[in-house]
Design an enzyme around this catalytic site. Structure first.
Site, PDB file in Angstrom:
ATOM      1  N   THR A 141      47.286   4.778  48.460  1.00  0.00           N
ATOM      2  CA  THR A 141      47.048   5.731  49.546  1.00  0.00           C
ATOM      3  C   THR A 141      46.854   7.129  48.975  1.00  0.00           C
ATOM      4  OG1 THR A 141      48.364   4.408  51.085  1.00  0.00           O
ATOM      5  CG2 THR A 141      47.989   6.715  51.666  1.00  0.00           C
ATOM      6  N   HIS A 147      44.592   7.574  58.367  1.00  0.00           N
ATOM      7  CA  HIS A 147      46.052   7.414  58.396  1.00  0.00           C
ATOM      8  C   HIS A 147      46.550   7.268  59.832  1.00  0.00           C
ATOM      9  CE1 HIS A 147      49.256   7.802  55.220  1.00  0.00           C
ATOM     10  NE2 HIS A 147      50.018   7.724  56.298  1.00  0.00           N
ATOM     11  N   TYR A 195      57.832   8.104  66.725  1.00  0.00           N
ATOM     12  CA  TYR A 195      57.452   8.197  65.317  1.00  0.00           C
ATOM     13  C   TYR A 195      56.270   7.288  65.017  1.00  0.00           C
ATOM     14  CZ  TYR A 195      57.679   7.981  60.234  1.00  0.00           C
ATOM     15  OH  TYR A 195      57.359   8.026  58.894  1.00  0.00           O
ATOM     16  N   GLN A 215      51.584  -1.260  48.671  1.00  0.00           N
ATOM     17  CA  GLN A 215      50.991   0.071  48.852  1.00  0.00           C
ATOM     18  C   GLN A 215      51.808   1.106  48.094  1.00  0.00           C
ATOM     19  OE1 GLN A 215      52.736   2.474  50.961  1.00  0.00           O
ATOM     20  NE2 GLN A 215      51.284   4.117  50.509  1.00  0.00           N
ATOM     21  N   ARG A 262      47.500  10.450  61.729  1.00  0.00           N
ATOM     22  CA  ARG A 262      48.803  11.052  61.428  1.00  0.00           C
ATOM     23  C   ARG A 262      48.731  12.131  60.351  1.00  0.00           C
ATOM     24  NH1 ARG A 262      53.247   8.399  63.053  1.00  0.00           N
ATOM     25  NH2 ARG A 262      54.429   8.711  61.125  1.00  0.00           N
ATOM     26  N   ARG A 320      53.512  16.508  62.373  1.00  0.00           N
ATOM     27  CA  ARG A 320      53.643  15.591  63.504  1.00  0.00           C
ATOM     28  C   ARG A 320      54.633  16.187  64.499  1.00  0.00           C
ATOM     29  NH1 ARG A 320      54.150  10.836  58.979  1.00  0.00           N
ATOM     30  NH2 ARG A 320      52.063  11.180  58.109  1.00  0.00           N
ATOM     31  N   SER A 360      54.854  -1.390  52.354  1.00  0.00           N
ATOM     32  CA  SER A 360      54.773   0.056  52.152  1.00  0.00           C
ATOM     33  C   SER A 360      55.744   0.524  51.074  1.00  0.00           C
ATOM     34  CB  SER A 360      55.089   0.774  53.466  1.00  0.00           C
ATOM     35  OG  SER A 360      55.265   2.157  53.278  1.00  0.00           O
ATOM     36  N   LYS A 372      42.904   3.812  49.690  1.00  0.00           N
ATOM     37  CA  LYS A 372      43.084   3.948  51.145  1.00  0.00           C
ATOM     38  C   LYS A 372      43.050   5.422  51.556  1.00  0.00           C
ATOM     39  CE  LYS A 372      46.199   2.497  54.906  1.00  0.00           C
ATOM     40  NZ  LYS A 372      46.464   3.803  55.531  1.00  0.00           N
ATOM     41  N   TYR A 402      52.041   5.444  47.112  1.00  0.00           N
ATOM     42  CA  TYR A 402      51.602   6.828  47.280  1.00  0.00           C
ATOM     43  C   TYR A 402      51.466   7.501  45.915  1.00  0.00           C
ATOM     44  CZ  TYR A 402      52.707   6.746  52.292  1.00  0.00           C
ATOM     45  OH  TYR A 402      52.740   6.466  53.627  1.00  0.00           O
TER      46      TYR A 402
END
Length: 396
Positions: free
Chosen positions: A155, A275, A24, A127, A278, A164, A106, A251, A129
């Site tokens: 972000t 990223h 991961y 951070q 990713r 992924r 995060s 970001k 989202y």
């Protein structure tokens, strides 16, 4: 295992971690082309050796957003740190704090804001989202402010999750994922004892504080998957700029025009980032995108960069290509998984030593003296040339 270089931590982490966790963090999107190019392109940037420069008074210190940093490095926001070491976000934050650099928590951390912030002396970064649930975003921002977080890292390169493929093979997702993860955990006793048994609760602390505690990892994944917002635009960020009165960093910038938009928006900084390979496979590596972005906005906004940085030489390369500071992601997570806080502390010491060697042998006494002149020019100009429009006759 002997740890003599930052790269040694990856091999050590692979031995300790269940495969679903190792892959991961180690994997990227689709065929992982950009993931590989992040490292390879940066390693191909040639430093220019200079001699007899009297480097006895060399200094790595720098200032960013009115914060003094012992070196131009911060720990990047990395999700699920608490699954890689017992209460991993706290351990990583303590290592960064002791070294005099920022730690970025995060949104999808295991340890919540309220657990990490009191554990360190300097204000941490947070951070966030862009999510459909604006109530969660406001709640997270209010909690970050209350905890004394100094800088918001926003972000924007995740309006939808990247594909992924490694995750389906490793057990993070795919058929019978829960059973596969369980079987992997019980066959990795060091991790099972340190994190599996003694690192609980295994939830996403910042989200569970808002939603209540979901029953399992799949519940979090489902909620997040339904909340990424593909409709986001610069206009949607205005209320955040009004709400957050501290430094704000955007970001996920890879294009000079997006960097100019960030300046016009009033952001205090940008992170040149894909990223970590990713999200969208096939985009430019950060090393190749950075020079053109620096040409466009250097001096108008703080430029941070991540993706592909594995050692102190890479830090110097990124600074020479135009960054003011870099963010470490996978590099510190490998160290955290191997030896917790002590591993991250040792990694930062290794990076500092490698930076000092690189600066001594390139004749740069301070961070401000690391410039394009620190690079072999024919090679240092090559990444920027990649952004030039392709001649029609050369199209392939």
């Amino acid at each position: 295992m002997i740890i003599s270089a930052a790269s040694d931590y990856r091999a050590a982490a692979q031995r300790i971690l269940p495969p679903f966790l190792f892959h991961y963090m180690d994997g990227g999107a689709y065929s992982e082309y950009t993931l590989r190019r992040n490292v390879e392109d940066l390693s191909e940037v040639a430093l220019r050796q200079r001699i007899l420069k009297n480097m006895s008074d060399l200094s790595l210190e720098t200032t960013l957003f009115n914060e003094k940093l012992s070196m131009p490095v911060a720990l990047a926001p990395v999700g699920l740190c608490g699954m890689y070491a017992r209460r991993g976000e706290v351990q990583a934050a303590k290592a960064a704090d002791a070294h005099g650099i920022p730690f970025t928590l995060s949104t999808v951390s295991v340890c919540p804001i309220e657990e990490v912030a009191p554990a360190i002396k300097r204000p941490m970064w947070f951070q966030l989202y862009v999510l459909r649930d604006r109530g969660f975003m406001r709640n997270a921002l209010e909690r970050a402010k209350a905890a004394g977080c100094s800088t918001l890292v926003f972000t924007v390169d995740m309006p939808t999750p990247g594909a992924r493929y490694r995750d389906a093979h490793s057990g993070m997702s795919g058929p019978n994922a829960a059973m596969r993860r369980y079987l992997q955990a019980v066959t990795h006793p060091q991790w099972a004892w340190d994190v599996g048994l003694n690192g609980r609760p295994h939830d996403l602390g910042n989200i569970s504080a808002y939603l209540g505690k979901p029953t399992g990892l799949e519940d979090y994944i489902g909620w997040l998957g339904n909340n990424f917002d593909p409709s986001i635009s610069w206009k949607d960020l205005e209320w955040i700029r009004d709400f957050w009165d501290g430094p704000m960093v955007i970001k996920g910038i890879l294009d000079p025009e997006d960097a100019r938009d960030a300046v016009r928006f009033g952001a205090d900084g940008i992170v040149v980032s894909n990223h970590g390979g990713r999200q969208l496979d096939g985009v430019l590596s950060s090393a190749r995108a950075l020079p053109a972005i620096a040409d466009a906005v250097k001096g108008d906004i703080a430029i941070l960069a991540d993706s592909g940085i594995r050692n102190g030489l890479d830090v110097v390369r990124m600074i020479a290509l135009g960054a003011d500071t870099v963010l470490l992601g996978r590099a510190f997570l490998y160290a955290l998984a191997t030896a917790g806080q002590a591993g991250v502390a040792n990694l930062l010491n290794l990076i500092e030593k490698e930076m000092k060697v690189a600066m001594t042998l390139t004749g740069a006494k301070s961070i401000s003296e690391i410039t394009q002149d620190s690079l072999v020019q024919e090679l240092s100009k090559a990444p920027a040339a990649a952004l030039a429009p392709m001649a029609k006759g050369n199209a392939a």
